[in-house]
Write an enzyme that holds these catalytic residues in place. Structure first.
Site, PDB file in Angstrom:
ATOM      1  N   CYS A  71       0.841  -1.185   0.000  1.00 20.76           N
ATOM      2  CA  CYS A  71       0.000   0.000   0.000  1.00 20.76           C
ATOM      3  C   CYS A  71       0.881   1.241   0.000  1.00 20.76           C
ATOM      4  CB  CYS A  71      -0.969  -0.021   1.181  1.00 20.76           C
ATOM      5  SG  CYS A  71      -0.599   1.099   2.507  1.00 20.76           S
ATOM      6  N   GLU A  72       0.531   2.186  -0.842  1.00 19.88           N
ATOM      7  CA  GLU A  72       1.398   3.348  -1.009  1.00 19.88           C
ATOM      8  C   GLU A  72       1.300   4.333   0.145  1.00 19.88           C
ATOM      9  OE1 GLU A  72       0.181   4.962  -4.751  1.00 19.88           O
ATOM     10  OE2 GLU A  72      -1.403   6.183  -3.885  1.00 19.88           O
ATOM     11  N   HIS A  73       0.312   4.162   1.000  1.00 23.62           N
ATOM     12  CA  HIS A  73       0.173   5.094   2.120  1.00 23.62           C
ATOM     13  C   HIS A  73       1.042   4.704   3.310  1.00 23.62           C
ATOM     14  CE1 HIS A  73      -3.984   5.636   0.180  1.00 23.62           C
ATOM     15  NE2 HIS A  73      -3.177   6.591  -0.223  1.00 23.62           N
ATOM     16  N   HIS A  74       1.256   3.397   3.502  1.00 24.42           N
ATOM     17  CA  HIS A  74       1.993   2.950   4.686  1.00 24.42           C
ATOM     18  C   HIS A  74       3.192   2.060   4.346  1.00 24.42           C
ATOM     19  CE1 HIS A  74      -2.227   3.700   5.968  1.00 24.42           C
ATOM     20  NE2 HIS A  74      -1.630   4.289   6.990  1.00 24.42           N
ATOM     21  N   GLN A 112      -5.520  -0.385  -3.787  1.00 24.94           N
ATOM     22  CA  GLN A 112      -6.186  -1.551  -4.384  1.00 24.94           C
ATOM     23  C   GLN A 112      -7.094  -1.158  -5.554  1.00 24.94           C
ATOM     24  OE1 GLN A 112      -7.862  -4.281  -1.512  1.00 24.94           O
ATOM     25  NE2 GLN A 112      -9.342  -5.060  -2.987  1.00 24.94           N
ATOM     26  N   HIS A 140      -5.498  -5.888   4.207  1.00 24.61           N
ATOM     27  CA  HIS A 140      -4.482  -4.836   4.283  1.00 24.61           C
ATOM     28  C   HIS A 140      -3.833  -4.838   5.655  1.00 24.61           C
ATOM     29  CE1 HIS A 140      -5.492  -2.455   0.554  1.00 24.61           C
ATOM     30  NE2 HIS A 140      -6.407  -3.394   0.587  1.00 24.61           N
ATOM     31  N   CYS A 142      -1.947  -2.690   6.870  1.00 23.89           N
ATOM     32  CA  CYS A 142      -1.976  -1.369   7.516  1.00 23.89           C
ATOM     33  C   CYS A 142      -3.252  -1.207   8.334  1.00 23.89           C
ATOM     34  CB  CYS A 142      -1.822  -0.245   6.489  1.00 23.89           C
ATOM     35  SG  CYS A 142      -3.092  -0.190   5.222  1.00 23.89           S
TER      36      CYS A 142
HETATM   37 ZN   LIG Z   1      -2.190   1.489   3.971  1.00 23.00          ZN
END
Ligand SMILES: [Zn+2]
Length: 185
Positions: A71-74, A112, A140, A142
């Site tokens: 995931c690109e956020h975490h 996703q 996920h 995260c």
């Molecule tokens: Zn994430």
């Protein structure tokens, strides 16, 4: 990259020089390199040599393709299964190329929703079939590890193009086929 990871370990309060961590920067750099190797893959090359003319116009489904992405956020993994279907219009694709295409897009920093769309759109563009459907069911880390939601929360996304979008019967048939015998947790 290795120097950055050394710094990160120190920043986390660790001692990057202790025995267990000494080779960690090198390992993390190598592993991240692999997990993002999808950026440099040539998709045209991957697909175009494997598309064949064939008079077959029934739905083709590649089910339960295992999927691992970040995931690109975490920068934490999400993983699960991907189902891909298409209805050929005079052209089919070598079946092993579908999981490979999924992996190319999964080995990038992703959300996703975008991953689902990229797989569908790429097949639509290269094969020009009557339609493409892609569904991803993923967990996920995260969410699971950080306790934001229930540990078993699964996210389901889908992209329906062409006949899968316009024809409810086709969509229903697809949804039935991916449901039956789908891996239970
Ligand atoms: Zn994430």
């Amino acid at each position: 990259m290795e120097e950055l990871i050394r710094k990160m370990l120190a920043e986390l309060g660790e001692n990057p020089d202790r025995e267990g961590l000494r080779r960690t920067p090198e390992r993390v750099a190598e592993s991240l390199g692999f997990l993002t190797s999808g950026y440099t893959e040539d998709i045209d090359k991957l697909l175009d040599g494997s598309i064949f003319e064939e008079e077959y116009d029934e739905m083709v489904i590649a089910k339960d393709i295992s999927l691992y992405s970040l995931c690109e956020h975490h920068l934490l993994p999400f993983y699960g299964e991907c189902h891909v279907a298409y209805i050929p219009k005079g052209r089919i694709i070598g079946i092993s190329k579908i999981p490979r295409l999924v992996h190319v897009f999964a080995r990038r920093l992703q959300v996703q929703e975008r991953l689902t769309n990229q797989i569908a759109k790429t097949l639509m563009d290269h094969l020009k079939p009557y339609g493409v459907a892609v569904t991803i069911e993923a967990t996920h880390l995260c969410m699971a590890m950080r306790g934001v939601r229930k540990r078993d929360a699964r996210i389901i996304t889908s992209a329906m193009l062409g006949a899968f979008r316009t024809d409810p019967k086709t969509r229903m048939e697809y949804l039935e086929l991916i449901k039956s015998g789908s891996r239970a947790e």
